[in-house]
Each structure stands twice: as C-alpha cells, then as structure tokens.
Design an enzyme around this catalytic site. Sequence first.
Site, PDB file in Angstrom:
ATOM      1  N   ASP A 114      -9.120  -4.170   2.433  1.00  0.00           N
ATOM      2  CA  ASP A 114      -7.823  -4.838   2.409  1.00  0.00           C
ATOM      3  C   ASP A 114      -7.637  -5.735   3.625  1.00  0.00           C
ATOM      4  OD1 ASP A 114      -4.836  -5.011   1.638  1.00  0.00           O
ATOM      5  OD2 ASP A 114      -4.734  -4.096   3.626  1.00  0.00           O
ATOM      6  N   SER A 146       0.811  -1.211   0.000  1.00  0.00           N
ATOM      7  CA  SER A 146       0.000   0.000   0.000  1.00  0.00           C
ATOM      8  C   SER A 146       0.845   1.263   0.000  1.00  0.00           C
ATOM      9  CB  SER A 146      -0.940   0.003   1.207  1.00  0.00           C
ATOM     10  OG  SER A 146      -1.909  -1.009   1.099  1.00  0.00           O
TER      11      SER A 146
END
Length: 554
Positions: A326, A115
């Site tokens: 996520d 990320s």
Amino acid sequence: MKIKFAALAVSVALLSGCNDDNTNSVEVIKEVEVIKEVEVSPTAITSVKNVILMIGDGMGPQQVGLLEEYAQRAPNSVYKSKNNETALSKLANQGHLGLSLNAPHGASGSLVTDSACSATQLATGIAAGSEMIGLDVEGNKIATILEKAKAMGKATGLVSDTRITHATPAAFAAHQPHRSLENDIAAELISSGNVDVMLSGGARAFLPKDVQKNEEAKAQLAEMGMPADVYAASKRGDENNLVIQAKEQFGYDLAFDKAQLADTEGEKLLGLFANSGMADAIAYKKCQAESSCTQPSLKEMTVKALDILSKDEDGFFLMIEGGQIDWAGHANDAGWMLNELLKFDEAVEAVYEWAKDRSDTLVVVTADHETGSFGFSYTTHNKPETGVHLSGDGMGEHTYKPKFNFGPLEQLDKLYNQTGTFFNVMADVNDNNDFSNSTDHQWQEAIKNNTSYEVSIEEAAIMLETEGVDSENRPYPAFSDFSDFYVYGKDDFTGKIGRVLAKHQNVVWGTGTHTAAPVPVYAFGPAGVTQQFSTLQHHVDIANKMMTALGVNE
C-alpha cells in the site's frame, strides 16, 4: 466400505420312495455372505480449528498481475528456481479464488474505503465507517473474529511489516473512534489480554514522551535489548512506558531484533522491531544479499507466530499483513511495489508450507483495497522505429511493425532491480523534504542513482513545479492532472517522480490514494470451507464466512 447381505434360500427336495405317497418337501434356510465394496464419500469438512488471514494492503488485481507477470515472464525472474510459480498461484491452483468488494458497506456507506474501515469489516462482518477502528457505523464497539477466538480459548496473533498500531492490525484487537489514536491503540493492545503474539514496528507509540532525554529510560530499554534506533523517538504525550508494562504487568516476552525473535519461546510475545514502519522491501533485499539483516522479515515473523500459536490445542486465529504494498502504491512507485509483493509472497509461501497437509486450517489471502490505480499501459514512447521480418506465411512482403510500444518484458527486471524507493530519491535531493531550492540536475541524478532509468533534464524539471507551502515554508508538489487525489503534501513528490518515469516504465497511475476495485480472494484448506469464497462477495461476507468456519459465530 464392506456391506454384508443375508439371503434366504428355499430348496424343495423331492425325496422319492417306492411310491408318490412318500414324497416330502423340506425347506432349507441358507445364509449367504456377500461382500461388496461401496464407495462412500467422506463427510465434507465445514469447520476448522485454525484461521490464518493474510492481507496484502493495497493489493488489487493489478498488483497481483504485476507479481505474476514478473514471476512467470521476467527474463531474470527470481522465481525461475520455483518453476516460475508464486505462492499465491499455488493457493489459486489448489484452493478457490474469488473477488471481494470492499467499500464501506450498506446503504449509508461510501464508494471508497480506507484501511481502518476495510480491516474493521474483515474483522467484524459488520458495516463500518471510514477511519474508525473496531466500531460499527454508529460508533459501537463490535467484537472481532480475533476477540471471539480468544473468548473460545484459542490463541491469537497479529503480524505486520508496518506498525502494530497501524490501521489494519489495530482493527482486529482495538476499538477507537479514529485510526490516528495510535497511543491509545497501543495501550489497548497490551492491556486487553486478547492478543498473544504481536510482531511489527511502531515502538514509538509504546515509549514515554521524554525517551530522547531520559537517560534512565534509555538505559533500561537498552538493557532489555532494544536497539537505539528503535527507541529513538516517542509519539506519546505521557510518561507511560508500555514496553515495561507489557513485560511486567501483562506477561509478554519481548523481542526487538531478528536474533531475539529467534530465541524467544514463551506463549505471549511482543516484538517491536522499528520505531515506526519496518524496513522496506528494497532495503530487505539488499540486507539479505549482504547477510546483514537485523530486523526479521515478514516471513520470519510469520513462521515464529505460527510456531507459538500452533502449540495451543484449541487452535488459533492469526492475521498477517503485508502493509507496504500500500505504501508503495501511495508513492506511485512500481519498483518498490513489486519488491513488496515479493516480500509478501515469501510469507504466503511459509503459510502454504505450514498448512498444505492439514485439514484443520483455513487460509484466506485478500487485500483491504487497491492503491494507486496502477497498471501497465502501451505508449507512443520508444515505439518501434523499424519493422521486423517474420518467417510466417501470413506476412507476405510486410514487415512486423506495431504502431505502439506495448512494453518489453525487460521492464519487469528493471522494476525489480530498483535500488531505492522514491523516498530515497527525495532524500538524495534533500533529506529534510525541503525542495524549495532543488535543481533539475539534482532530481535527474537522484532518479538515476535509485532506479533503473535515466530521464532527461526536461523531464527532471517537472519535479520543480510546486504549489503552496507547509507551515515550515516547504513547497508542495504541483500536479497537472488528478491533483485532488494527491492528499499527502510533501510526500506526494513521489507521485511526481512516478509521472516522470511513467512512459519509461510503461506504467500509469490514476491516484495517490485508494480505488474501489474489487480485490482478489484466495481460500485454501478443506474444500467444504473454501468453495464458498469462489464468488463475488463483500468483505463483511468474508468475515462471517471465516467466523462460521472457526465456530465463533455460534
């Protein structure tokens, strides 16, 4: 448009007298006004005042498919009152839709992103390295779209349902060699002067290290309105109280719960609503039903940020993250993931409603990457036992009996109706994540209590397979496949639960980490701006397109 034409009329008048010698030629000039309606296309809008970037962390095309299947075809879909239409599909139908590659960019990059790298590339338009925040591949600080917008006099904001110091929001306003340096990120966020509105969790990076024992500090925080569970612990290694500094040194108004957020009216706002990550979507669904939510939702934080930032006549840049899609993907938890997708889509709906009648705003919705390698799949479990007689004239004497279980639509309702995450399952078995003495009956009961499924004792016994221990002698889960892709120790017991439930859910998972799947890109706003996103691109391209549209690349 009316266009006026002038015509020259020449008339020869023959004035006859008694003979031909008296004939004269006279020229007459006459102006004729011709009014003609001409359709002229308006000049295409190629720049905007505002950019709103929404990131569904971990939301690959598979996750979008889960959301859309639920919305359109679940027997009890909560979208029935909305014509079975998600906010994401509104953006797709009325805007432009594309795909984006997201791995670390360039010849020296890698195959899969995290990320921090992905968000840095979306923020800067420059190739970034894994796990770095706001730096290029050589470790140099690179100005982000947020920082460039602020330098132009625009308002700026960051919203996330994880932590404000987490990788995705951090990459837009901080510059650190590693994403784990959340204490340094917290200090940078408030001291830089670049972010006007920050709404998320993560108070632990802002609190002095002795906050648990420091009665004076706790009293001061409580007086400011911070709930005890928000200042319950600190991750800092010093005595700095960044909450106090944010207010007294840097001029931020503060909010620590839903009511306080609603009451704030200032131009600079720091909202910290949880000690670490904010409430998950299943907990949010429950408190909504009971009208007992104390934390603001992602939608409510989004609406507040838009309300504050839109007051700036110069425009704004706002990044909004649905970060727990996520987290659910890492946990291989399809029910939790579906609920997170719904929570994110609520925020998308709020943005759509705010932007739909404007011509000065670009909305981009994408993901940093896909998480979990999720998918629905057909199976031999619960395959049809008997054939069904169909009335069609092509069946003859045959009954309809597929060889496999292709997944009943009722699975979608079962996933939505999940009452706890897989972490709740684990906590029911042992709230200290020590499963060394757990039993198959405990796991069976915990799965039953938190999901829509019941598993056999033999299936529950899979949870007892362990391999290795941590520093406190707590066992790690053992995997019979893809074990190298489960990298989070005790937390990966969630992946074991996912495998136990897989055949019951018609769900498969390939990893406990990320994949390199191209992710969807929704662009909504003036067509002269959005049509360029309807292609296969890379995240660095998305960043540069947004910066060009906002006028910060000039």
